[in-house]
Design a protein around this motif. Structure first.
Motif, PDB file in Angstrom:
ATOM      1  N   GLY A 157      41.682   0.482 -85.866  1.00  0.00           N
ATOM      2  CA  GLY A 157      40.415   0.338 -86.445  1.00  0.00           C
ATOM      3  C   GLY A 157      39.686   1.597 -86.261  1.00  0.00           C
TER       4      GLY A 157
ATOM      5  N   LEU B 188      35.901  -1.129 -98.967  1.00  0.00           N
ATOM      6  CA  LEU B 188      37.183  -1.971 -98.474  1.00  0.00           C
ATOM      7  C   LEU B 188      37.746  -1.269 -97.139  1.00  0.00           C
ATOM      8  CD1 LEU B 188      39.611  -3.751 -99.048  1.00  0.00           C
ATOM      9  CD2 LEU B 188      40.572  -2.006-100.180  1.00  0.00           C
ATOM     10  N   ILE B 189      37.985   0.135 -97.371  1.00  0.00           N
ATOM     11  CA  ILE B 189      38.676   0.640 -96.123  1.00  0.00           C
ATOM     12  C   ILE B 189      37.663   0.816 -95.032  1.00  0.00           C
ATOM     13  CG2 ILE B 189      39.712   2.936 -95.669  1.00  0.00           C
ATOM     14  CD1 ILE B 189      40.681   3.318 -98.083  1.00  0.00           C
ATOM     15  N   VAL B 190      36.393   1.011 -94.912  1.00  0.00           N
ATOM     16  CA  VAL B 190      35.706   0.993 -93.796  1.00  0.00           C
ATOM     17  C   VAL B 190      35.909  -0.480 -93.150  1.00  0.00           C
ATOM     18  CG1 VAL B 190      33.353   1.016 -92.902  1.00  0.00           C
ATOM     19  CG2 VAL B 190      34.191   2.663 -94.493  1.00  0.00           C
TER      20      VAL B 190
ATOM     21  N   ASP C  89      44.905  -3.102 -82.233  1.00  0.00           N
ATOM     22  CA  ASP C  89      44.168  -3.299 -83.256  1.00  0.00           C
ATOM     23  C   ASP C  89      42.600  -2.571 -83.178  1.00  0.00           C
ATOM     24  OD1 ASP C  89      45.055  -6.781 -83.837  1.00  0.00           O
ATOM     25  OD2 ASP C  89      45.856  -4.844 -84.399  1.00  0.00           O
ATOM     26  N   ILE C  90      42.153  -2.419 -81.902  1.00  0.00           N
ATOM     27  CA  ILE C  90      40.812  -1.976 -81.928  1.00  0.00           C
ATOM     28  C   ILE C  90      41.048  -0.278 -81.956  1.00  0.00           C
ATOM     29  CG2 ILE C  90      38.957  -1.166 -80.241  1.00  0.00           C
ATOM     30  CD1 ILE C  90      39.495  -3.757 -78.713  1.00  0.00           C
TER      31      ILE C  90
ATOM     32  N   PHE D 143      27.996   7.852 -94.754  1.00  0.00           N
ATOM     33  CA  PHE D 143      29.043   8.495 -95.564  1.00  0.00           C
ATOM     34  C   PHE D 143      29.416   7.713 -96.893  1.00  0.00           C
ATOM     35  CE2 PHE D 143      30.182  10.827 -91.953  1.00  0.00           C
ATOM     36  CZ  PHE D 143      29.890  10.270 -90.879  1.00  0.00           C
ATOM     37  N   ASP D 144      30.391   8.348 -97.536  1.00  0.00           N
ATOM     38  CA  ASP D 144      30.351   7.560 -98.825  1.00  0.00           C
ATOM     39  C   ASP D 144      31.770   7.173 -99.201  1.00  0.00           C
ATOM     40  OD1 ASP D 144      29.559   9.002-102.108  1.00  0.00           O
ATOM     41  OD2 ASP D 144      29.296   7.163-101.153  1.00  0.00           O
ATOM     42  N   PHE D 145      32.286   6.434 -97.953  1.00  0.00           N
ATOM     43  CA  PHE D 145      33.790   6.004 -98.124  1.00  0.00           C
ATOM     44  C   PHE D 145      33.751   4.731 -98.820  1.00  0.00           C
ATOM     45  CE2 PHE D 145      34.362   9.256 -95.446  1.00  0.00           C
ATOM     46  CZ  PHE D 145      33.968   9.160 -93.979  1.00  0.00           C
ATOM     47  N   PRO D 146      34.920   4.237 -99.386  1.00  0.00           N
ATOM     48  CA  PRO D 146      34.873   3.011-100.135  1.00  0.00           C
ATOM     49  C   PRO D 146      34.765   1.710 -99.187  1.00  0.00           C
ATOM     50  CG  PRO D 146      36.881   4.409-100.325  1.00  0.00           C
ATOM     51  CD  PRO D 146      36.036   4.896 -99.310  1.00  0.00           C
TER      52      PRO D 146
ATOM     53  N   LEU E 175      41.049   4.553 -87.726  1.00  0.00           N
ATOM     54  CA  LEU E 175      40.829   4.769 -89.214  1.00  0.00           C
ATOM     55  C   LEU E 175      39.382   5.471 -89.408  1.00  0.00           C
ATOM     56  CD1 LEU E 175      41.666   4.164 -92.006  1.00  0.00           C
ATOM     57  CD2 LEU E 175      41.039   1.932 -91.750  1.00  0.00           C
ATOM     58  N   LEU E 176      38.518   4.746 -88.828  1.00  0.00           N
ATOM     59  CA  LEU E 176      37.003   5.196 -89.084  1.00  0.00           C
ATOM     60  C   LEU E 176      37.038   6.765 -88.732  1.00  0.00           C
ATOM     61  CD1 LEU E 176      35.430   2.114 -87.904  1.00  0.00           C
ATOM     62  CD2 LEU E 176      35.721   2.857 -90.302  1.00  0.00           C
TER      63      LEU E 176
ATOM     64  N   ILE F 254      27.989   3.360 -91.083  1.00  0.00           N
ATOM     65  CA  ILE F 254      29.011   4.172 -91.503  1.00  0.00           C
ATOM     66  C   ILE F 254      28.891   4.273 -93.328  1.00  0.00           C
ATOM     67  CG2 ILE F 254      31.603   4.297 -91.781  1.00  0.00           C
ATOM     68  CD1 ILE F 254      31.920   3.070 -89.200  1.00  0.00           C
TER      69      ILE F 254
ATOM     70  N   PRO G 239      33.729  -4.498-101.927  1.00  0.00           N
ATOM     71  CA  PRO G 239      34.078  -5.589-101.066  1.00  0.00           C
ATOM     72  C   PRO G 239      34.167  -5.338 -99.694  1.00  0.00           C
ATOM     73  CG  PRO G 239      35.959  -4.809-102.645  1.00  0.00           C
ATOM     74  CD  PRO G 239      35.038  -3.869-102.532  1.00  0.00           C
TER      75      PRO G 239
ATOM     76  N   SER H 225      39.505  -4.796 -88.031  1.00  0.00           N
ATOM     77  CA  SER H 225      40.498  -4.427 -86.868  1.00  0.00           C
ATOM     78  C   SER H 225      40.010  -4.360 -85.559  1.00  0.00           C
ATOM     79  CB  SER H 225      41.192  -3.252 -87.216  1.00  0.00           C
ATOM     80  OG  SER H 225      42.537  -3.124 -86.519  1.00  0.00           O
ATOM     81  N   VAL H 226      38.882  -3.517 -85.690  1.00  0.00           N
ATOM     82  CA  VAL H 226      38.219  -3.604 -84.312  1.00  0.00           C
ATOM     83  C   VAL H 226      37.634  -4.669 -84.005  1.00  0.00           C
ATOM     84  CG1 VAL H 226      36.258  -2.578 -82.978  1.00  0.00           C
ATOM     85  CG2 VAL H 226      37.445  -1.164 -84.742  1.00  0.00           C
TER      86      VAL H 226
ATOM     87  N   LEU I 282      38.009  -2.570 -93.700  1.00  0.00           N
ATOM     88  CA  LEU I 282      39.361  -2.917 -92.885  1.00  0.00           C
ATOM     89  C   LEU I 282      39.336  -2.248 -91.610  1.00  0.00           C
ATOM     90  CD1 LEU I 282      42.208  -2.182 -95.427  1.00  0.00           C
ATOM     91  CD2 LEU I 282      41.947  -4.148 -94.119  1.00  0.00           C
ATOM     92  N   GLY I 283      38.733  -1.201 -91.326  1.00  0.00           N
ATOM     93  CA  GLY I 283      38.765  -0.434 -90.025  1.00  0.00           C
ATOM     94  C   GLY I 283      37.921  -1.461 -88.982  1.00  0.00           C
ATOM     95  N   THR I 284      36.487  -1.742 -89.193  1.00  0.00           N
ATOM     96  CA  THR I 284      36.013  -2.542 -88.682  1.00  0.00           C
ATOM     97  C   THR I 284      36.300  -4.033 -88.176  1.00  0.00           C
ATOM     98  OG1 THR I 284      34.514  -2.929 -90.204  1.00  0.00           O
ATOM     99  CG2 THR I 284      33.781  -1.027 -89.000  1.00  0.00           C
TER     100      THR I 284
END
Lengths: 334, 495, 335
Positions: free
Chosen positions: C314, A124-126, C310-311, A119-122, C317-318, A115, A66, A132-133, A128-130
């Motif tokens: 995020g 969902l988590i990646v 937030d920035i 990398f082999d990240f899930p 986290l990455l 990313i 997702p 937020s950014v 989520l991070g972007t």
């Protein structure tokens, strides 16, 4: 005759379409409005933006999992575009802001793509991070706030393709010209998925990433492209929505990822397995939006709608996942 | 320098601290079947992945078609006519047969747009070569395992391959299909194609190869013609030690005590009307090729199936093995077919891998886990089963196949089962560890444990089992006992 | 000699707890330098401790699900639901004029009731994921929506007010200098530590996340354990909801929807692998402290709007994901 019947009955898509039809009949029975011309046009209008976002989500779901960052990206792209081109002073062609918005979406998509490819990240988590950014950039440094659109962009939103009037009650309904964009997008993506190595590669990667690499696919490049494309398309969706509404409301689109993911799953897409295509997106989105918009019609009070939607999504997901029953009595996973 | 189609010279490859390939050279000639053998971890898979372009070597070169390469991409490898058939087939279950057959070729061409017409032609050419009758439109996910294997082989033949590498390709084939495959290999030989046949099945190796190369510990220890080596020297080079092939007769169990019995057992879609008896202290064999139902039968006896009809009895009492937990309660253990996905926790230490089946025994009533007990117990098992390296804190993924299998064995032996079922006990296990495992099984059986072995390895069944049920097509095709258990009889009953 | 210290250094760098410890020290030093006299005060530390409790407990909830190979995206909504229920219960009993009983018992009773609700929600998740085989992400996304819907129905979309002062004053209680909230967090952390590191259930959770198929083949009852795992998650979420309502004296259905990302960040920061099978509680506690310090530090810069946070989150986290990946996976060099 029999084997074809069996094949049809085995597909999730059949049940989705059936449910949609049944629901439509129910609404029609209550209101008499569902299958009318205004009813259909309104439905088409309602699903427009969701259909676009559905493509983005589908691209991510097919090869990885997702993606929850596209509402933020869409909002961000639309906001930046609107701040530059949305005032009354801009009377130039609509093409320029359109392309600018796409470019911003592409940039955002590239971040996701890089990313995910490297990398082999899930996913969902990646994402989520972007997400937020992206939303942080939008609300923070850019100080996004609600603004009314003027000029070209506002005009664009009001161009209508089809205008119908309901003979029974005189109600009118309009289908914006943007629907054409949606159609074109679907055709392009369909072509990509069917007839290019990128498209087949996407499915191969979803199926078995290592095998895809060994078969000679440039998996990194394909994943990167998938997310870049996804970002671009999400931006288009944001652009369409903003023009349509005639104003920028940055927070409108946020939180919509749930609906789209649910729609895709309901429609038959299996996350991260390379199963499901554009048709699944369409039927899933139509079904879900249909339900959401017509709950009121069926007499469900406003505050109960979230509960209903959530329950239906859960139910639909359970059915969709469990429809691939194993053909023998062996239970390999309890 | 090289009259071969493909050669590698002085290849080195390391992963982190592990030196997987040490200065390896090898020559492969056209029109010849070259067998590459070695224990798990000997480096043969790594070399294959380097030749196919999936890995790049730290040093050394690859010479193909007269060109020298420091490293290759998969597309380049395919374009030079190098095709690899992997053990897991590397097919895409969600795509159709036609797409699977032609996808390599399309990817290697570098074309962006697909022509379905071209793909269909490619696919048709491929199946013609091995006379394969298959539905082009079918999704691979719906094919039988045998059909998938044939599809994988057909795919390799698409590209006018100059070198075909078959990596343990016969692992899931029935005898008939292996014969078919060998016919195809002969045909390809005649056309001048070079075949690299990776296998450790002695009988197949000696049947088909012209030359043999053996790897051990990342080095090429011998390259010679097949005629220059015999079985004992082969085993010696593989393991570095002399293997005593014991000629003991298999154990005979106590027929007065029937530990486990099935009567007309039927499981939907798997097998029907199976009736067998397991005596105390014996090693009972369930032979049969892939798809015969032997795996499903083994799993059913471990509580992993819904029984449609028939019954199971334990020491005369009817029982329902409704779940894995119930099977454990009944003191039944199960060593699964695929240790990597079903048997081991690769990223956990040996301690946890051994303790997992009996955590309740290692914990207090309140649920507190006694790690020290588990650690001591693991150390004991490491000693008893000669697991190496001897460090109980090693992660399971660091061990060789044979040692990994011993860990899986340990975790069930630690439960003190009265019945132990093993499915494919020595698949992918090197010769040395194989013998160790056989000795262990005999030892436990003679001490009273009742053991069932489900296997497609005829030699293994013959060596260990006094009584054998041979399955075919979901039914028991033959019962063999004592002197009747011969290779001939086993083969005939399973085809 | 140099080689030996090199190996030792490698070992330290490989320990996720140590990495966080270094980061924490860096942040403390950074903060002291940037905001002399304001960062390293007792008042500031107390404020940090108070705020991080809610996140920290939610992070513990997400943590146990992650270790088992899943995730729980519904924790925030469960917390809100529980906050709403306890707020409503208390305002209708203690808060009403004709209440004649013991306030303390009412609080205890309501808390217990609400924790039961949290358990039920969690169990629902566990059944969806275990028995019904819905992927954790989808299941908790859906159940979260459902719970949000239920909360909306209960409150008619408004926020709950009128939470009795006797309840909200509890959040001001301090034991030594640490506020009650923080004590609750530490208490939960200790319990979780005992469960994860010292019980067979904790080990089973880890193994299910490491290889659920092998766990099944080894006789572990995946479905039952998953229900327990997600029930614990729901329980923790309810506790977070209780102390959140205590602190803010109000509750609403969609409060804190950004907390979920923050909780995942804390988990990843604390060395939990998103794929399951790896993670520990001390890492979570330290990560929560460090991140709250960073948040507070950022707050001290008046002209930095909250959205910059937030920035940072995020991006952090990455970055953490990538750093963990590089440090843990140096063994495979493909191309």
């Amino acid at each position: 005759m029999m084997p074809i019947m069996k094949k049809i009955l085995n597909r999730t898509e059949t049940y989705v379409i059936l449910t949609a039809l049944l629901f439509g009949i129910a609404v029609e029975a209550v209101s008499g409005q569902f299958f009318s011309n205004t009813g259909m046009i309104n439905l088409a209008r309602a699903v427009m933006v969701y259909l676009v976002f559905g493509i983005t989500e589908m691209l991510s779901l097919t090869c990885a999992g997702p993606d929850v960052s596209y509402p933020a990206l869409a909002s961000l792209s639309a906001f930046i575009t609107a701040s530059w081109f949305g005032s009354a002073s801009y009377q130039g062609s609509i093409i320029v802001p359109f392309l600018v918005c796409m470019a911003i979406g592409a940039l955002g998509g590239m971040i996701n793509g890089y990313i995910m490819a490297r990398f082999d990240f899930p996913s969902l988590i990646v994402t989520l991070g972007t997400s937020s950014v992206f939303s942080g950039i939008m609300y923070g440094p850019l100080k996004a706030s609600n603004t009314i659109l003027h000029g070209t962009m506002a005009e664009f939103g009001s161009i209508n393709m089809i205008a119908v009037t309901n003979p029974e009650n005189g109600l009118k309904a309009n289908l914006p010209a943007q629907f054409l964009i949606v159609t074109v997008l679907y055709l392009i993506v369909f072509f990509l998925l069917r007839y290019t190595m990128f498209g087949r590669g996407l499915y191969a990667i979803g199926s078995d990433k290592a095998a895809a690499e060994r078969s000679g696919f440039k998996t990194g490049r394909i994943i990167f492209l998938a997310y870049t494309l996804g970002g671009t398309i999400a931006a288009i969706g944001g652009f369409m929505y903003t023009c349509n509404v005639g104003a920028i409301s940055p927070s409108d689109l946020m939180g919509g990822e749930m609906i789209i993911i649910a729609a895709c799953t309901l429609g038959g897409i299996r996350p991260g397995a390379g199963i499901g295509g554009l048709f699944n997106v369409i039927i899933g989105v139509v079904l879900l939006i249909m339900i959401q918009n017509n709950l009121l019609m069926l007499g469900i009070p406003l505050y109960f709608q979230d509960v209903f939607t959530g329950a239906i999504i859960l139910l639909g997901t359970i059915v969709a996942i469990n429809s691939q029953r194993s053909r023998n009595g062996i239970k390999k996973n309890g | 320098m090289n009259d071969g189609v493909l050669s590698v010279e002085n290849i080195n490859k390391s992963f982190g601290g592990v030196h997987a390939l040490k200065d390896v050279s090898m020559q492969i000639r056209g029109g010849e079947v070259h067998c590459l053998s070695g224990e798990n971890g000997s480096g043969k898979s790594t070399l294959i992945k380097i030749i196919s372009g999936y890995y790049k070597p730290d040093s050394g070169k690859i010479c193909v078609d007269g060109n020298e390469y420091r490293e290759m991409t998969p597309a380049e490898s395919i374009n030079h006519g190098i095709q690899v058939i992997y053990q897991d087939f590397s097919l895409f279950p969600n795509l159709s047969v036609m797409e699977n057959l032609s996808i390599n070729a399309e990817a290697a061409r570098g074309s962006k747009i697909i022509s379905y017409k071209r793909m269909r032609e490619t696919a048709l050419r491929a199946v013609e070569k091995i006379n394969l009758k298959i539905d082009m439109k079918a999704k691979v996910a719906d094919l039988s395992v045998a059909d998938r294997q044939m599809t994988a082989i057909a795919r390799a033949l698409v590209h006018d391959a100059k070198v075909i590498i078959m990596d343990e390709a016969t692992a899931s084939l029935t005898r008939n299909e292996v014969n078919c495959l060998f016919k195809v290999i002969h045909q390809l030989k005649e056309e001048g194609v070079a075949i690299v046949f990776v296998s450790h099945k002695l009988d197949e190796v000696f049947e088909i190869s012209d030359s043999i190369t053996i790897f051990r510990n990342g080095m090429n220890v011998v390259s010679c013609k097949a005629s220059e080596i015999n079985e004992e020297r082969f085993s010696y080079y593989m393991t570095g030690r002399e293997i005593q092939s014991t000629q003991e007769k298999p154990l005979v169990g106590d027929s007065s005590r029937i530990m486990l019995e099935t009567k007309n057992l039927t499981v939907e879609g798997a097998f029907e009307d199976v009736s067998i008896q397991l005596y105390k202290g014996e090693i009972f064999g369930i032979a049969g090729q892939l798809g015969s139902g032997r795996t499903e039968l083994a799993m059913t006896l471990f509580g992993m199936a819904d029984i449609k009809s028939g019954e199971i009895l334990m020491e005369g009492n009817p029982i329902k093995i409704s779940s894995v937990q119930k099977a454990k309660q009944l003191k039944i253990g199960y060593v699964p077919e695929d240790r990597l996905t079903e048997g081991l926790f690769l990223e956990q230490a040996l301690v946890e891998n051994v303790a997992v089946t009996h955590l309740a025994d290692l914990s207090s009533k309140a649920g507190f886990y006694h790690k020290k007990e588990a650690e001591e117990e693991t150390t004991q098992w490491i000693d008893t089963l000669s697991i190496s390296p001897r460090n109980r804190n090693n992660l399971a993924q660091k061990l060789s196949g044979g040692n990994q299998q011993k860990v899986v064995l340990a975790k069930w032996l630690a439960c003190n089962p009265s019945i132990l079922i093993l499915n494919g006990p020595t698949v992918g296990v090197d010769i040395g560890a194989k013998q160790d495992i056989y000795d262990l099984l005999n030892q436990y059986a003679s001490q009273g444990m009742s053991i069932i072995i489900a296997s497609d390895d005829i030699l293994e069944i013959k060596k260990l089992c006094n009584r054998v049920a041979v399955m075919k097509g979901g039914k028991i095709n033959a019962f063999l006992c004592g002197e009747e258990v011969t290779e001939q009889a086993l083969i005939e009953a399973s085809i | 000699m140099a080689e030996k210290s090199g190996v030792y250094l490698k070992k330290i760098m490989n320990d996720p707890i140590f990495r966080i410890f270094i980061l924490m020290s860096a942040v403390v030093i950074f903060g002291a330098l940037l905001m002399p006299g304001k960062f390293l005060t007792a008042g500031n530390m107390t404020s940090i401790a108070k705020q991080l409790s809610e996140y920290g407990i939610l992070a513990l909830a997400v943590f146990i699900c992650m270790v088992s190979g899943g995730i729980d995206l519904s924790v925030v909504y469960i917390a809100n639901l529980c906050g709403i229920i306890i707020g409503t219960m208390l305002s209708k009993t203690i808060g009403s004029s004709d209440f004649a009983g013991s306030a303390a018992w009412m609080i205890v009773f309501s808390s217990a009731a609400v924790m039961a609700v949290g358990c039920v929600c969690g169990a629902l998740n566990g059944i969806l994921i275990g028995k019904l085989k819905v992927p954790a992400m989808l299941a908790t996304l859906g159940s979260g929506q459902l719970i949000l819907g239920i909360s909306t129905v209960i409150t008619n979309g408004q926020a709950i007010t009128g939470v009795p002062a006797v309840f909200t004053k509890l959040s001001g209680i301090k034991f030594w200098i640490l506020p009650l909230n923080f004590q609750v967090f530490i208490f939960c952390a200790v319990i979780m530590y005992m469960i994860m590191s010292r019980t067979s259930f904790g080990l089973r959770t880890l193994l299910i996340g490491s290889n659920s198929k092998a766990a099944f083949f080894s006789g572990i009852n995946n479905n039952r354990d998953l229900v327990k795992i997600y029930t614990i998650s729901g329980l923790l979420a309810s506790v977070s909801g209780i102390i959140s309502t205590m602190r803010m004296s109000s509750a609403k259905p969609d409060y804190g929807t950004s907390y979920i990302m923050f909780s995942i960040l804390i988990c990843v920061f604390g060395g939990t692998s998103p794929n399951g099978g790896k993670g520990n509680v001390p890492g979570i506690v330290l990560a929560a402290i460090v991140l709250q310090m960073v948040a507070t530090l950022m707050n001290m810069f008046q002209n930095l709007s909250t959205f910059y946070r937030d920035i940072v989150w995020g991006a952090l986290l990455l970055i953490m994901l990538i750093i963990n990946y590089i440090l843990d996976n140096r063994h495979v060099t493909k191309r």
